[in-house]
Design a protein around this motif. Structure first.
Motif, PDB file in Angstrom:
ATOM      1  N   THR A   1       2.662 -69.995  32.486  1.00 57.44           N
ATOM      2  CA  THR A   1       1.622 -69.024  32.146  1.00 57.44           C
ATOM      3  C   THR A   1       2.000 -68.181  30.935  1.00 57.44           C
ATOM      4  O   THR A   1       3.167 -67.858  30.703  1.00 57.44           O
ATOM      5  N   GLN A   2       0.965 -67.839  30.181  1.00 57.40           N
ATOM      6  CA  GLN A   2       1.074 -66.971  29.014  1.00 57.40           C
ATOM      7  C   GLN A   2       0.237 -65.721  29.252  1.00 57.40           C
ATOM      8  O   GLN A   2      -0.679 -65.730  30.087  1.00 57.40           O
ATOM      9  N   GLN A   3       0.519 -64.679  28.490  1.00 59.57           N
ATOM     10  CA  GLN A   3      -0.224 -63.432  28.679  1.00 59.57           C
ATOM     11  C   GLN A   3      -1.716 -63.620  28.421  1.00 59.57           C
ATOM     12  O   GLN A   3      -2.544 -62.969  29.073  1.00 59.57           O
ATOM     13  N   GLU A   4      -2.063 -64.531  27.511  1.00 57.34           N
ATOM     14  CA  GLU A   4      -3.486 -64.741  27.217  1.00 57.34           C
ATOM     15  C   GLU A   4      -4.217 -65.452  28.349  1.00 57.34           C
ATOM     16  O   GLU A   4      -5.446 -65.584  28.313  1.00 57.34           O
ATOM     17  N   ASP A   5      -3.467 -65.910  29.367  1.00 55.02           N
ATOM     18  CA  ASP A   5      -4.119 -66.518  30.537  1.00 55.02           C
ATOM     19  C   ASP A   5      -4.665 -65.446  31.478  1.00 55.02           C
ATOM     20  O   ASP A   5      -5.408 -65.776  32.423  1.00 55.02           O
ATOM     21  N   SER A   6      -4.302 -64.206  31.254  1.00 48.55           N
ATOM     22  CA  SER A   6      -4.780 -63.120  32.114  1.00 48.55           C
ATOM     23  C   SER A   6      -6.299 -63.038  32.046  1.00 48.55           C
ATOM     24  O   SER A   6      -6.887 -62.917  30.965  1.00 48.55           O
ATOM     25  N   ALA A   7      -6.928 -63.149  33.196  1.00 50.38           N
ATOM     26  CA  ALA A   7      -8.391 -63.192  33.274  1.00 50.38           C
ATOM     27  C   ALA A   7      -8.782 -63.262  34.745  1.00 50.38           C
ATOM     28  O   ALA A   7      -7.925 -63.361  35.630  1.00 50.38           O
ATOM     29  N   VAL A   8     -10.084 -63.245  34.976  1.00 47.90           N
ATOM     30  CA  VAL A   8     -10.615 -63.561  36.300  1.00 47.90           C
ATOM     31  C   VAL A   8     -11.057 -65.019  36.284  1.00 47.90           C
ATOM     32  O   VAL A   8     -11.782 -65.444  35.375  1.00 47.90           O
ATOM     33  N   TYR A   9     -10.592 -65.765  37.268  1.00 46.60           N
ATOM     34  CA  TYR A   9     -10.949 -67.174  37.376  1.00 46.60           C
ATOM     35  C   TYR A   9     -11.989 -67.306  38.495  1.00 46.60           C
ATOM     36  O   TYR A   9     -11.720 -66.986  39.643  1.00 46.60           O
TER      37      TYR A   9
END
Lengths: 114, 115
Positions: A82-90
């Motif tokens: 995982t990367q920080q830009e993966d932070s989101a609501v899925y």
């Protein structure tokens, strides 16, 4: 249950770790969708399963993302390294097979990558 | 390829006034059109859809939408807005001529209803 469920509801992980997100669709729904929603933004299509057909993976942003579905039931979305830009609501949604049918959404998994 | 546009990022309306949230689409044939609402920290909830028949579709919470084929629009409307209608609204389209195509969502419009 009566609706689409997702787990976990929240996930905090460290950069570089793998995460697995789960979606339980409404019973009998043959179509299942995964979307990503970054903070304050719209829905980004990731992947679509329809019955036993090959999934439409055209929205997956990189090869770190993968998803599986067992028959017409549970689906898991896996994000590797995982990367920080993966932070989101899925968000996961399911629908009956016919194209006129409504998608019903789960509550989402909020992922934070530190 | 199908696409959806929501030309307004933000719509502000006073409570009790009528509201309109705009949506235009592009598909090769006759579209299936949907509206969803997202309240803070929650998933999307279905409001209404147009498949065929009467161009005016009525949905949940007093919302309605009018399908206009000539203008390729599907604007969401409500005669009298409530503060509780404040949320993020998404329009979506599906092309029934392309079975297996997924839904395409617009970017969303944030509705603020002011007391």
């Amino acid at each position: 249950g009566a609706g689409v469920s997702q787990s976990p509801s929240n996930k905090v992980t460290e950069k570089g770790k793998d995460v697995e997100l789960r979606c339980d669709p409404i019973s009998g729904h043959t179509a299942l969708y995964w979307y990503r929603q970054r903070l304050g933004q719209g829905l980004e299509f990731l992947i679509y399963f329809q019955g036993n057909s090959a999934p439409d993976k055209s929205g997956l942003p990189s090869d770190r993302f993968s998803a599986e579905r067992t028959g017409e039931s549970v689906s898991t979305l896996t994000i590797q390294r995982t990367q920080q830009e993966d932070s989101a609501v899925y968000l996961c949604a399911s629908s009956l097979q016919l194209t006129r049918e409504t998608q019903y959404f789960g509550p989402g998994t909020r992922l934070l990558v530190l | 390829a199908q696409s959806v546009a929501q030309p307004e990022d933000q719509v502000n309306v006073a409570e009790g006034n009528p509201l309109t949230v705009k949506c235009t689409y592009s598909v090769s044939g006759n579209p299936y059109l949907f509206w969803y609402v997202q309240y803070p920290n929650r998933g999307l909830q279905f409001l209404l859809k147009y498949i065929t028949g009467d161009n005016l579709v009525k949905g949940s919470y007093g919302f309605e939408a009018e399908f206009n084929k000539s203008q390729t629009s599907f604007h969401l409307k409500k005669p009298s807005a409530l503060v509780s209608d404040s949320a993020l609204y998404f329009c979506a389209v599906r092309d029934p001529m392309n079975y297996g195509q997924n839904f395409v969502f617009g970017p969303g419009t944030r509705l603020s209803v002011l007391p």
